[in-house]
Design an enzyme around this catalytic site. Structure first.
Site, PDB file in Angstrom:
ATOM      1  N   CYS A   2      -1.090  12.763   3.477  1.00  0.00           N
ATOM      2  CA  CYS A   2      -1.728  14.061   3.269  1.00  0.00           C
ATOM      3  C   CYS A   2      -1.497  14.538   1.831  1.00  0.00           C
ATOM      4  CB  CYS A   2      -1.131  15.075   4.231  1.00  0.00           C
ATOM      5  SG  CYS A   2      -1.212  14.510   5.926  1.00  0.00           S
ATOM      6  N   TRP A  75      -4.542  13.178   6.517  1.00  0.00           N
ATOM      7  CA  TRP A  75      -4.733  11.816   7.036  1.00  0.00           C
ATOM      8  C   TRP A  75      -4.098  11.865   8.424  1.00  0.00           C
ATOM      9  CZ3 TRP A  75      -6.633   6.930   5.583  1.00  0.00           C
ATOM     10  CH2 TRP A  75      -6.170   5.846   6.313  1.00  0.00           C
TER      11      TRP A  75
END
Ligand code: AGP
Length: 610
Positions: A2, A75
């Site tokens: 992320c 993600w």
């Protein structure tokens, strides 16, 4: 992985944040969001999709004069890609928002406790518990609430926190996951890495583990998890944006090799309970009957994924005691495979888009087999074809030569084998607890191997002109030899082939002379002595031996001085650590030969055609 951005200054926060998020796109993501504080109210916009497709939501239709906010690209790990799982996540009253990178390992226990205290959750994520934890500790001091909240948390985190009652400060803190503070003129930044803020400032403070900051327009106060002030020095970042994406490494492949300790933490994060000796694979979707009905397993994949499957064969046969065969997907799909409802087919793919593996999955399903996907890329074609999934959580892999995805595949297969072995009562809880403990210390053991990269580079420099290599391994590490040979040939263009060490007498030993380097994996194992005698045969014929050995191995010393030592680990985990020297060796040979390591000739990252 992320991406996190925080901004406080004198510009429209959502525009600065959106711009920063676009510079983190290389990290890979499936959703994004931005939250700002305006007139003591939190405004948040988030959705699934690429930034270019949700710009209207995050910027054009999100007109705000606010100059303080946080943003995030996600993600997905826990909880599917969706708008409600996108960050930032808020507390019950949307008084505060949190953007998080990492994995909260004990989130299920925390979520249960918070729900019993009346907190209402809106997402499936582990990260949301942070917002409710901070809410439960908040009494007007945001920094203290964050510190108190994190005392309950196990796992990895980098977080940025925004509160409607604090329009002049952001709070951030990290453990394991990276986080930096950017220092501007009447404006300051929080980011997962410098790439996001280079266009605004090159003056950066790297937070260390358990360090945080209260970030205001006119200054930053750094503190520790104990709440004590700490002095931090800013550094001037010289990188250009492209170098910054590689985190200062010269290639993505090298960056990804060095990311592997964190990748293992991410792959096991939130999936093990050491005290209970339990493994949780939430997206497995295979029922108990599916598992009990399985009489044999077939593992399919291509390239590195196939080699991880070959390790999977040894793992599952040893820990689950079900017969396993491995097949190249390109062979399986055309050989009218004998699989049926009692066969579990495990299809392994980093991209989830490899044509041969996808075709093998369809062929298996057509013949009635249950198919389990071991996949990295969320929402890839394969995730929609299979009956069950184990995500490997490697994060996006940019280098064409697979490294961290291989390690993540091996880790995921180990978790799967431990889980199946326990369910089928082959393994007792104590054994599983022991292996979970070993998996958790593996990252720091791998760091010790990575610390030897200069030594491995020196070794590689001695073999730049070799014409061909032989890689040897036995048992669990025969596939390690296969993977090591693939790494060398695909990025250095030197021919390399791998053999089971026991095969030497059946032909390959004819190759041995002082022109033929032999890379052998001979760490402590049940087949150590057998492998050692194979290597003595090589040495007797003037073969140039390079060996990967267990630290302190005295037997090998007289055979060769070209050796790379690795920490002692259980045989079932040894393929994970033994491949690291081979990855580095291949990388340095290719780099020293001046080749394009990240984009080798003739190769694509994902082979989506036959
Ligand atoms: C490995 O370094 C190569 N990039 C290649 O062999 C790769 O592993 C193979 O193409 C399979 O890709 P997948 O895992 O995305 O299915």
């Amino acid at each position: 992985m992320c991406g996190i951005i925080g901004y406080i200054g004198n510009k429209p926060a959502n525009e600065v944040i959106f711009d920063g998020l676009t510079r983190l796109e290389y990290r890979g993501y499936d959703s994004a969001g931005i939250a700002v504080v305006d007139n003591q109210k939190i405004h948040v916009r988030k959705d699934i999709g690429k930034l270019r497709n949700i710009r209207k939501l995050l910027v054009d239709d999100f007109s705000s004069d606010s100059s303080i906010g946080i943003g995030h690209t996600r993600w997905a790990t826990h909880g599917r890609p969706s708008a409600f799982n996108a960050h930032p996540h808020g507390d019950c009253q949307t008084s505060l928002m949190v953007a998080h990178n990492g994995i909260i390992e004990n989130f299920m226990k925390l979520k249960k406790r918070l729900a019993s205290e009346g907190h209402e959750f809106k997402s499936e994520t582990d990260s949301e518990v942070l917002a409710h934890l901070i809410e439960s500790h908040y009494d007007g001091n945001l920094k203290s609430a964050v510190i108190e909240a994190l005392k309950d948390v196990e796992g990895a985190y980098a977080i940025a926190v925004l509160h409607k009652n604090h329009p002049d400060e952001l709070v951030c803190i990290r453990k394991e996951s990276p986080l930096i503070v950017g220092l501007g003129n009447e404006e300051n930044f929080i980011a997962s890495d410098v790439t996001a803020i280079l266009q605004y400032t090159r003056s950066v403070v790297y937070l260390d583990n358990f360090e945080g900051a209260v970030v205001k327009r006119d200054g930053v106060e750094f503190f520790t998890i104990e709440g004590e002030k700490v002095e931090k020095n800013a550094v001037q970042v010289e990188w250009n944006p492209v170098a910054a994406e590689k985190g200062g490494f010269s290639h993505f492949m090298l960056k990804e090799i060095f990311e592997q300790p964190q990748v293992i933490r991410n792959t096991i994060g939130g999936r093990t309970s050491e005290e209970e000796g339990k493994i949780y694979l939430e997206e497995l979707r295979l029922t108990g009957p599916d598992i009990y009905r399985t009489q044999r397993i077939v593992i399919v994949g291509c390239g590195t994924a196939f080699y991880s499957g070959c390790v999977g064969k040894y793992l599952i046969e040893k820990l689950v005691q079900i017969p396993v065969e491995c097949d190249l997907a390109s062979e399986f799909r055309y050989r009218s495979p004998l699989v049926d409802a009692n066969t579990l087919v495990i299809a392994i793919s980093q991209s989830g888009e490899t044509a041969d593996t996808l075709a093998a999955v369809k062929e298996a399903k057509k013949r009635g087999a249950k198919v389990l996907g071991v996949v990295n890329a969320k929402e890839s074609s394969m995730t929609r074809e299979v009956d069950g999934l184990v995500y490997i959580h490697a994060g996006p892999e940019i280098g064409v030569a697979s490294t961290k995805a291989y390690i993540a595949m091996l880790t995921a297969l180990t978790l799967l084998a431990l889980m199946l072995g326990k369910i089928r009562s082959v393994l007792d809880p104590e054994f599983v607890k022991e292996k979970i403990k070993e998996l958790k210390i593996l990252p720091q053991q791998i760091e010790r191997v990575l610390d030897k990269h200069e030594e491995i580079k020196e070794l590689a420099s001695q073999f730049l002109h070799a014409k061909s290599f032989l890689y040897l391994g036995r048992g669990f590490n025969y596939p390690t030899a296969l993977e090591g040979a693939l790494k060398l040939k695909e990025i250095s263009y030197i021919h390399a082939e791998a053999y089971a060490a026991g095969e030497m007498k059946h032909g390959p030993i004819a190759l041995i002379d002082d022109e033929m380097p032999v890379m052998a994996i001979v760490t402590q194992s049940d087949v150590y002595d057998k492998t050692l005698s194979n290597l003595k045969e090589v040495q007797a014929r003037s073969g140039q031996l390079i060996v990967v050995v267990t630290e302190g191995d005295g037997e090998i010393a007289h055979l060769t001085d070209c050796k790379i030592e690795v920490p002692a680990v259980s045989e079932i985990l040894s393929p994970i650590i033994n491949v690291i020297p081979l990855q580095l060796f291949a990388y340095y040979v290719a780099d020293l030969r001046g080749l394009d390591v990240d984009q080798p000739r003739n190769l694509a990252k994902s082979v989506t055609v036959e």
